[in-house]
Design a protein around this motif. Structure first.
Motif, PDB file in Angstrom:
ATOM      1  N   GLY A  18      39.746 -32.306  31.201  1.00 38.43           N
ATOM      2  CA  GLY A  18      40.566 -32.122  29.947  1.00 38.43           C
ATOM      3  C   GLY A  18      39.938 -31.370  28.856  1.00 38.43           C
ATOM      4  O   GLY A  18      38.613 -31.324  28.911  1.00 38.43           O
ATOM      5  N   HIS A  19      40.493 -30.976  27.803  1.00 35.09           N
ATOM      6  CA  HIS A  19      40.148 -30.448  26.738  1.00 35.09           C
ATOM      7  C   HIS A  19      39.564 -31.535  25.904  1.00 35.09           C
ATOM      8  O   HIS A  19      40.239 -32.687  25.662  1.00 35.09           O
ATOM      9  CB  HIS A  19      41.176 -29.793  25.893  1.00 35.09           C
ATOM     10  CG  HIS A  19      41.617 -28.443  26.571  1.00 35.09           C
ATOM     11  ND1 HIS A  19      41.047 -27.447  26.902  1.00 35.09           N
ATOM     12  CD2 HIS A  19      43.213 -28.225  26.958  1.00 35.09           C
ATOM     13  CE1 HIS A  19      41.900 -26.614  27.270  1.00 35.09           C
ATOM     14  NE2 HIS A  19      43.043 -26.903  27.695  1.00 35.09           N
ATOM     15  N   LEU A  20      38.556 -31.085  25.254  1.00 34.86           N
ATOM     16  CA  LEU A  20      37.895 -32.134  24.260  1.00 34.86           C
ATOM     17  C   LEU A  20      37.728 -31.059  22.965  1.00 34.86           C
ATOM     18  O   LEU A  20      37.206 -30.214  22.994  1.00 34.86           O
ATOM     19  CB  LEU A  20      36.374 -32.526  24.419  1.00 34.86           C
ATOM     20  CG  LEU A  20      35.822 -33.200  23.510  1.00 34.86           C
ATOM     21  CD1 LEU A  20      36.332 -34.785  23.349  1.00 34.86           C
ATOM     22  CD2 LEU A  20      34.298 -33.267  23.701  1.00 34.86           C
ATOM     23  N   HIS A  21      38.650 -31.394  22.068  1.00 38.92           N
ATOM     24  CA  HIS A  21      38.641 -30.506  20.716  1.00 38.92           C
ATOM     25  C   HIS A  21      37.282 -30.863  19.859  1.00 38.92           C
ATOM     26  O   HIS A  21      36.996 -31.965  19.842  1.00 38.92           O
ATOM     27  CB  HIS A  21      39.632 -31.188  19.884  1.00 38.92           C
ATOM     28  CG  HIS A  21      40.121 -29.995  18.832  1.00 38.92           C
ATOM     29  ND1 HIS A  21      39.638 -30.183  17.479  1.00 38.92           N
ATOM     30  CD2 HIS A  21      41.032 -29.028  18.993  1.00 38.92           C
ATOM     31  CE1 HIS A  21      40.051 -29.157  16.798  1.00 38.92           C
ATOM     32  NE2 HIS A  21      40.806 -28.287  17.743  1.00 38.92           N
ATOM     33  N   PRO A  22      36.677 -30.012  19.593  1.00 34.36           N
ATOM     34  CA  PRO A  22      35.239 -29.767  19.115  1.00 34.36           C
ATOM     35  C   PRO A  22      35.548 -30.802  17.747  1.00 34.36           C
ATOM     36  O   PRO A  22      34.450 -31.375  17.214  1.00 34.36           O
ATOM     37  CB  PRO A  22      35.019 -28.266  18.574  1.00 34.36           C
ATOM     38  CG  PRO A  22      35.960 -27.506  19.119  1.00 34.36           C
ATOM     39  CD  PRO A  22      37.112 -28.223  19.928  1.00 34.36           C
ATOM     40  N   GLY A  23      36.575 -30.850  16.997  1.00 35.23           N
ATOM     41  CA  GLY A  23      36.875 -31.643  15.841  1.00 35.23           C
ATOM     42  C   GLY A  23      36.820 -33.082  16.233  1.00 35.23           C
ATOM     43  O   GLY A  23      36.927 -33.709  15.108  1.00 35.23           O
ATOM     44  N   GLN A  24      36.967 -33.451  17.346  1.00 30.56           N
ATOM     45  CA  GLN A  24      37.401 -34.986  17.601  1.00 30.56           C
ATOM     46  C   GLN A  24      36.315 -35.851  17.415  1.00 30.56           C
ATOM     47  O   GLN A  24      36.837 -37.053  17.185  1.00 30.56           O
ATOM     48  CB  GLN A  24      37.841 -34.906  19.203  1.00 30.56           C
ATOM     49  CG  GLN A  24      39.301 -35.418  19.303  1.00 30.56           C
ATOM     50  CD  GLN A  24      39.699 -35.035  20.688  1.00 30.56           C
ATOM     51  OE1 GLN A  24      39.101 -34.222  21.403  1.00 30.56           O
ATOM     52  NE2 GLN A  24      40.783 -35.717  20.940  1.00 30.56           N
ATOM     53  N   HIS A  25      35.007 -35.526  17.269  1.00 30.43           N
ATOM     54  CA  HIS A  25      34.058 -36.662  16.799  1.00 30.43           C
ATOM     55  C   HIS A  25      33.754 -35.946  15.572  1.00 30.43           C
ATOM     56  O   HIS A  25      32.944 -36.860  14.877  1.00 30.43           O
ATOM     57  CB  HIS A  25      32.945 -36.428  17.882  1.00 30.43           C
ATOM     58  CG  HIS A  25      33.325 -37.084  19.076  1.00 30.43           C
ATOM     59  ND1 HIS A  25      33.742 -38.373  19.440  1.00 30.43           N
ATOM     60  CD2 HIS A  25      33.200 -36.645  20.517  1.00 30.43           C
ATOM     61  CE1 HIS A  25      33.953 -38.585  20.489  1.00 30.43           C
ATOM     62  NE2 HIS A  25      33.596 -37.662  21.207  1.00 30.43           N
ATOM     63  N   ASP A  26      33.802 -34.785  15.279  1.00 32.23           N
ATOM     64  CA  ASP A  26      33.341 -34.302  13.950  1.00 32.23           C
ATOM     65  C   ASP A  26      34.427 -33.891  12.973  1.00 32.23           C
ATOM     66  O   ASP A  26      34.770 -32.736  13.390  1.00 32.23           O
ATOM     67  CB  ASP A  26      32.123 -33.358  13.964  1.00 32.23           C
ATOM     68  CG  ASP A  26      31.717 -32.541  12.664  1.00 32.23           C
ATOM     69  OD1 ASP A  26      31.935 -32.893  11.789  1.00 32.23           O
ATOM     70  OD2 ASP A  26      31.079 -31.806  12.875  1.00 32.23           O
ATOM     71  N   HIS A  27      34.976 -34.504  12.344  1.00 34.82           N
ATOM     72  CA  HIS A  27      36.199 -34.064  11.465  1.00 34.82           C
ATOM     73  C   HIS A  27      36.015 -33.074  10.550  1.00 34.82           C
ATOM     74  O   HIS A  27      36.772 -32.294  10.102  1.00 34.82           O
ATOM     75  CB  HIS A  27      36.775 -35.284  10.831  1.00 34.82           C
ATOM     76  CG  HIS A  27      37.367 -36.099  11.930  1.00 34.82           C
ATOM     77  ND1 HIS A  27      38.518 -36.185  12.511  1.00 34.82           N
ATOM     78  CD2 HIS A  27      36.894 -37.377  12.313  1.00 34.82           C
ATOM     79  CE1 HIS A  27      38.535 -37.027  13.731  1.00 34.82           C
ATOM     80  NE2 HIS A  27      37.843 -37.816  13.603  1.00 34.82           N
TER      81      HIS A  27
END
Ligand SMILES: C[S@@+](CC[C@H](N)C(=O)[O-])C[C@H]1O[C@@H](n2cnc3c(N)ncnc32)[C@H](O)[C@@H]1O
Length: 211
Positions: A141-150
């Motif tokens: 799936g997609h992991l949004h690059p902002g998911q861990h680093d807001h």
């Protein structure tokens, strides 16, 4: 988000620029890595798009159900499978996977970047119930690059609601029922339409349903 991920949206996507790109699309490298050691059986590709993964599985001896909401994508996949001499190994099913219920379970249920209009984790939870005892669930799936680093604001990525972390996905999988084999987050470079390079952020979860 200024649209709904419904069948009209996906048919428009598959009739536009994406149609050109998918004519040359190769099967997902995570599928190749994760499924290479699995004994062929029945497989469901949930949100199969143009069918590159379904056709690869068929070429490895799997009997594949390739399901997608977009008729345009299914028509392309069917034609491509026939050209590869694999038409008999893949059944192409038009289905809204947020409501569809299969008649049987599968030895492998896999999905690659499908994001229906329902919440992403609800979708993953649904398809997990379609895995036969002893079978494999493979989520790419997609992991949004902002998911861990807001603080991260990267353009050109799928919306955060179409993404999920490895931790959130594995939390759906009860340890009494599932053995998690792989739970990874990674990134890779892909050459898209017009030769443009872009970075894809992926999440890969592979789990085996206990017999
Ligand atoms: C980003 S594309 C990925 C396609 C393909 N798996 C790939 O990796 O190239 C997402 C796919 O999910 C399909 N899809 C979206 N919502 C769906 C739904 N509710 N039911 C079935 N398929 C759906 C779309 O039509 C589209 O083909």
């Amino acid at each position: 988000m200024d649209h709904t991920f419904d069948s009209d949206y996906w048919d428009r996507i598959w009739s536009g620029d994406r149609a050109t790109a998918m004519r040359s699309s190769a099967p997902n490298p995570h599928l190749l890595a994760q499924a290479a050691d699995l004994a062929p059986g029945s497989a469901l590709d949930a949100g199969c798009g143009g069918g590159a993964e379904a056709i690869w599985l068929a070429s490895r001896g799997w009997t594949v159900t390739a399901a997608d909401i977009a008729r345009t994508a299914l028509d392309f996949g069917r034609e491509r499978a026939a050209t590869a001499g694999l038409g008999a190994r893949v059944e192409w099913v038009q289905a809204d996977l947020s409501t569809w219920q299969p008649e049987a379970t599968y030895d492998l249920v896999t999905t690659h970047y499908a994001h229906p209009a329902i919440p992403q984790l609800e979708f993953y939870g649904r398809i997990a119930t379609w895995v036969a005892p002893g079978g494999t669930l493979l989520i790419v799936g997609h992991l949004h690059p902002g998911q861990h680093d807001h603080t991260h604001r990267d353009e050109g990525h799928p919306p955060a609601e179409a993404s999920a972390t490895a931790a959130a996905i594995t939390a759906l999988l009860e340890p009494a029922t599932w053995d998690v084999v792989t739970a990874e987050e990674s990134q890779r470079t892909m050459t898209g339409p017009g030769g443009r390079e872009r970075t894809i952020h992926d999440v890969v979860v592979r789990a085996t349903r206990r017999p």
